[in-house]
Design a protein around this motif. Structure first.
Motif, PDB file in Angstrom:
ATOM      1  N   VAL A  12      19.778  49.195 -71.696  1.00  0.00           N
ATOM      2  CA  VAL A  12      19.464  47.803 -72.048  1.00  0.00           C
ATOM      3  C   VAL A  12      20.709  46.917 -72.035  1.00  0.00           C
ATOM      4  CG1 VAL A  12      17.368  48.395 -73.317  1.00  0.00           C
ATOM      5  CG2 VAL A  12      19.540  48.243 -74.537  1.00  0.00           C
ATOM      6  N   ALA A  13      21.891  47.523 -72.115  1.00  0.00           N
ATOM      7  CA  ALA A  13      23.141  46.774 -72.020  1.00  0.00           C
ATOM      8  C   ALA A  13      24.190  47.705 -71.430  1.00  0.00           C
ATOM      9  CB  ALA A  13      23.594  46.270 -73.389  1.00  0.00           C
ATOM     10  N   ALA A  60      27.187  43.261 -70.939  1.00  0.00           N
ATOM     11  CA  ALA A  60      26.101  42.404 -70.460  1.00  0.00           C
ATOM     12  C   ALA A  60      24.756  43.044 -70.760  1.00  0.00           C
ATOM     13  CB  ALA A  60      26.245  42.185 -68.958  1.00  0.00           C
ATOM     14  N   LEU A  61      23.816  42.219 -71.190  1.00  0.00           N
ATOM     15  CA  LEU A  61      22.435  42.678 -71.318  1.00  0.00           C
ATOM     16  C   LEU A  61      21.864  42.848 -69.919  1.00  0.00           C
ATOM     17  CD1 LEU A  61      21.088  40.391 -74.171  1.00  0.00           C
ATOM     18  CD2 LEU A  61      21.645  42.820 -74.299  1.00  0.00           C
ATOM     19  N   LEU A  62      21.071  43.887 -69.725  1.00  0.00           N
ATOM     20  CA  LEU A  62      20.433  44.109 -68.427  1.00  0.00           C
ATOM     21  C   LEU A  62      18.993  43.614 -68.519  1.00  0.00           C
ATOM     22  CD1 LEU A  62      21.725  47.645 -67.431  1.00  0.00           C
ATOM     23  CD2 LEU A  62      22.739  45.421 -66.996  1.00  0.00           C
ATOM     24  N   ARG A  63      18.675  42.645 -67.689  1.00  0.00           N
ATOM     25  CA  ARG A  63      17.312  42.094 -67.674  1.00  0.00           C
ATOM     26  C   ARG A  63      16.811  42.116 -66.246  1.00  0.00           C
ATOM     27  NH1 ARG A  63      18.885  37.589 -71.770  1.00  0.00           N
ATOM     28  NH2 ARG A  63      18.499  38.702 -73.700  1.00  0.00           N
ATOM     29  N   PRO A  64      15.870  42.963 -65.932  1.00  0.00           N
ATOM     30  CA  PRO A  64      15.194  43.882 -66.844  1.00  0.00           C
ATOM     31  C   PRO A  64      16.071  45.108 -67.117  1.00  0.00           C
ATOM     32  CG  PRO A  64      14.341  44.203 -64.637  1.00  0.00           C
ATOM     33  CD  PRO A  64      15.325  43.051 -64.564  1.00  0.00           C
ATOM     34  N   PRO A  65      15.750  45.835 -68.190  1.00  0.00           N
ATOM     35  CA  PRO A  65      16.483  47.079 -68.461  1.00  0.00           C
ATOM     36  C   PRO A  65      16.353  48.049 -67.282  1.00  0.00           C
ATOM     37  CG  PRO A  65      15.170  46.448 -70.352  1.00  0.00           C
ATOM     38  CD  PRO A  65      14.754  45.546 -69.216  1.00  0.00           C
ATOM     39  N   LEU A  66      17.336  48.907 -67.130  1.00  0.00           N
ATOM     40  CA  LEU A  66      17.394  49.866 -66.033  1.00  0.00           C
ATOM     41  C   LEU A  66      16.788  51.197 -66.480  1.00  0.00           C
ATOM     42  CD1 LEU A  66      18.585  50.680 -63.231  1.00  0.00           C
ATOM     43  CD2 LEU A  66      20.694  51.245 -64.455  1.00  0.00           C
ATOM     44  N   LEU A  67      15.753  51.654 -65.779  1.00  0.00           N
ATOM     45  CA  LEU A  67      15.144  52.951 -66.098  1.00  0.00           C
ATOM     46  C   LEU A  67      16.083  54.057 -65.643  1.00  0.00           C
ATOM     47  CD1 LEU A  67      12.761  54.682 -67.116  1.00  0.00           C
ATOM     48  CD2 LEU A  67      11.796  54.504 -64.802  1.00  0.00           C
ATOM     49  N   ALA A  68      16.593  54.844 -66.590  1.00  0.00           N
ATOM     50  CA  ALA A  68      17.550  55.910 -66.274  1.00  0.00           C
ATOM     51  C   ALA A  68      16.865  57.266 -66.176  1.00  0.00           C
ATOM     52  CB  ALA A  68      18.652  55.953 -67.319  1.00  0.00           C
TER      53      ALA A  68
END
Length: 127
Positions: free
Chosen positions: A95-96, A109-117
């Motif tokens: 998420v960041a 940095a915030l990730l928008r959209p969050p990255l699916l790991a």
């Protein structure tokens, strides 16, 4: 008390640099699986009043790297309820992410959209 289909738990965690094992501050996949274990334990406590026992994973897919400095969101949702078993669908999102530079080493940095790991399915058993 018995767990309900659709019961969901979310936990967030910062990945400190002590967990980096590879070049580029990469973190091994086992870190996310340990978070899934914590999510499963909380789901068992909330749903069944017992910590339960993790029995198995039926699938694990690593989709994107996790790095030191990331903020992760680990989630689990009960997708099947048996008499003593619970199947859980897990996701791990970044998420960041740290974005440090020489001038601002602590930048993030915030990730928008969050990255699916990571995605996984696992089974727990409760008494």
């Amino acid at each position: 008390m018995a767990a309900q289909l659709g019961l969901r738990v979310v936990q967030r965690r910062y990945v400190d640099f002590g967990h980096a094992h590879y070049a580029g501050s990469l973190v091994d996949g086992a870190f996310g699986l340990a978070l899934f274990g914590d999510v499963a334990t909380e789901l068992c406590i909330v749903g069944d009043g017992d910590e339960g026992l993790f029995a198995s994973y039926s699938a694990v897919e690593f989709r994107a790297p996790v790095r030191a400095g990331d903020v992760l969101e680990a989630a689990g949702e009960i997708v099947r309820v048996g008499s003593r078993s619970r199947e859980i669908y897990f996701t791990l999102h970044v998420v960041a992410r740290g974005a440090g530079t020489r001038e601002r080493p602590g930048a993030a940095a915030l990730l928008r959209p969050p990255l699916l790991a990571t995605e996984a399915r696992g089974t727990v058993v409760v008494p």
